[in-house]
Design a protein around this motif. Structure first.
Motif, mmCIF file in Angstrom:
data_model
loop_
_atom_site.group_PDB
_atom_site.id
_atom_site.type_symbol
_atom_site.label_atom_id
_atom_site.label_comp_id
_atom_site.label_asym_id
_atom_site.label_seq_id
_atom_site.Cartn_x
_atom_site.Cartn_y
_atom_site.Cartn_z
ATOM 1 N N LEU A 99 5.411 5.245 -4.134
ATOM 2 C CA LEU A 99 4.426 4.517 -3.341
ATOM 3 C C LEU A 99 4.512 3.063 -3.764
ATOM 4 N N LEU A 100 5.060 2.243 -2.899
ATOM 5 C CA LEU A 100 5.208 0.820 -3.152
ATOM 6 C C LEU A 100 3.919 0.135 -2.724
ATOM 7 N N VAL A 101 3.262 -0.558 -3.641
ATOM 8 C CA VAL A 101 1.952 -1.162 -3.383
ATOM 9 C C VAL A 101 2.074 -2.678 -3.406
ATOM 10 N N ASP A 102 1.606 -3.315 -2.337
ATOM 11 C CA ASP A 102 1.607 -4.778 -2.285
ATOM 12 C C ASP A 102 0.289 -5.262 -1.702
ATOM 13 N N ASP A 103 -0.015 -6.510 -1.970
ATOM 14 C CA ASP A 103 -1.266 -7.083 -1.495
ATOM 15 C C ASP A 103 -1.264 -7.319 0.006
ATOM 16 N N ILE A 104 -0.138 -7.823 0.511
ATOM 17 C CA ILE A 104 -0.105 -8.218 1.918
ATOM 18 C C ILE A 104 1.290 -7.987 2.498
ATOM 19 N N LEU A 105 1.328 -7.473 3.692
ATOM 20 C CA LEU A 105 2.582 -7.320 4.435
ATOM 21 C C LEU A 105 2.582 -8.416 5.485
ATOM 22 N N GLU A 106 3.485 -9.373 5.270
ATOM 23 C CA GLU A 106 3.550 -10.513 6.162
ATOM 24 C C GLU A 106 4.896 -10.513 6.873
ATOM 25 N N SER A 107 5.874 -11.244 6.341
ATOM 26 C CA SER A 107 7.198 -11.267 6.973
ATOM 27 C C SER A 107 7.869 -9.904 6.867
ATOM 28 N N GLY A 108 7.566 -9.183 5.790
ATOM 29 C CA GLY A 108 8.173 -7.882 5.561
ATOM 30 C C GLY A 108 9.459 -7.935 4.778
ATOM 31 N N ARG A 109 9.991 -9.118 4.529
ATOM 32 C CA ARG A 109 11.266 -9.236 3.823
ATOM 33 C C ARG A 109 11.205 -8.655 2.411
ATOM 34 N N THR A 110 10.152 -8.991 1.672
ATOM 35 C CA THR A 110 10.049 -8.542 0.284
ATOM 36 C C THR A 110 9.899 -7.030 0.210
ATOM 37 N N LEU A 111 9.007 -6.461 1.024
ATOM 38 C CA LEU A 111 8.808 -5.014 0.987
ATOM 39 C C LEU A 111 10.021 -4.261 1.518
ATOM 40 N N ALA A 112 10.696 -4.798 2.526
ATOM 41 C CA ALA A 112 11.916 -4.149 3.026
ATOM 42 C C ALA A 112 12.988 -4.146 1.932
ATOM 43 N N PHE A 113 13.113 -5.256 1.223
ATOM 44 C CA PHE A 113 14.067 -5.348 0.118
ATOM 45 C C PHE A 113 13.733 -4.307 -0.949
ATOM 46 N N ALA A 114 12.464 -4.255 -1.364
ATOM 47 C CA ALA A 114 12.046 -3.324 -2.420
ATOM 48 C C ALA A 114 12.233 -1.875 -1.976
ATOM 49 N N ARG A 115 11.840 -1.564 -0.749
ATOM 50 C CA ARG A 115 12.000 -0.198 -0.237
ATOM 51 C C ARG A 115 13.470 0.208 -0.236
ATOM 52 N N ASP A 116 14.318 -0.663 0.294
ATOM 53 C CA ASP A 116 15.747 -0.365 0.360
ATOM 54 C C ASP A 116 16.362 -0.234 -1.036
ATOM 55 N N LEU A 117 15.917 -1.068 -1.964
ATOM 56 C CA LEU A 117 16.403 -0.998 -3.340
ATOM 57 C C LEU A 117 16.062 0.349 -3.973
ATOM 58 N N LEU A 118 14.812 0.784 -3.829
ATOM 59 C CA LEU A 118 14.384 2.048 -4.429
ATOM 60 C C LEU A 118 15.057 3.243 -3.755
ATOM 61 N N LEU A 119 15.246 3.188 -2.456
ATOM 62 C CA LEU A 119 15.966 4.257 -1.764
ATOM 63 C C LEU A 119 17.428 4.303 -2.209
ATOM 64 N N SER A 120 18.047 3.134 -2.407
ATOM 65 C CA SER A 120 19.450 3.092 -2.849
ATOM 66 C C SER A 120 19.607 3.666 -4.248
#
Length: 178
Positions: A99-120
């Protein structure tokens, strides 16, 4: 409106509203798969939300492990760029639900990067929980699984979020207006 550090802050979401949203999100998470759950808090902005959320998850009957990752995409400005890992998770994520927890989803770049990193790295699934969602600012194809509040298009501070390292301590979320 309140004054903090000689700045006027317009309160958008008060502490009671935030607490209710955190409890609701924790209850949603508790309905899903929770065996071997790993919460990864994206630092720095999510530290207050993540702390409240994991306590609410405990009250909802969950016992996740907790990790931290620090990512940077802003640099000195407010427009996102390339995402860099400043501090990585220490534990193995392979075979786990994250469960990736962040304060705000804005552009989505950071969370997409983190999600893809953890899936990889072999995570079975990576779910996203965010307190605030600014849909109008999205640059990456990503949506959160658990959202607290849809946020208007303001630069917000408080509840862990800052501007130039200030205002993280506020128990509410607001915008600096003067």
């Amino acid at each position: 409106m309140i004054t903090v550090r000689d700045k006027q802050i317009d309160v958008l979401f008060d502490a009671a509203r935030i607490a209710a949203e955190v409890d609701r999100i924790a209850a949603e998470i508790a309905v899903g798969p929770s065996a071997n759950l790993l919460v990864v808090s994206v630092l720095k902005g999510s530290f207050v939300f993540a702390a409240d959320l994991i306590r609410a998850m405990h009250r909802a009957g969950l016992a996740p492990e907790v990790e931290f990752i620090s990512l940077s995409s802003y640099g000195a400005g407010t427009e996102g760029g390339e995402v860099r890992i400043l501090r990585d998770v220490d534990c193995e994520v392979a075979g786990r639900t994250v469960l990736l927890v962040d304060d705000i989803l804005e552009s989505g770049r950071t969370l997409a990067f983190a999600r893809d990193l953890l899936l990889s790295r072999g995570a079975d699934a990576v779910k996203l929980a965010v307190l605030l969602d600014k849909k109008g600012k999205r640059k990456a194809a990503i949506e959160a699984d658990h959202v607290g509040i849809d946020c208007p298009d303001h630069f917000v501070v408080g509840y862990g979020m800052d501007v130039a390292h200030a205002f993280r301590e506020l128990p509410f979320i607001g915008r600096v207006v003067g």
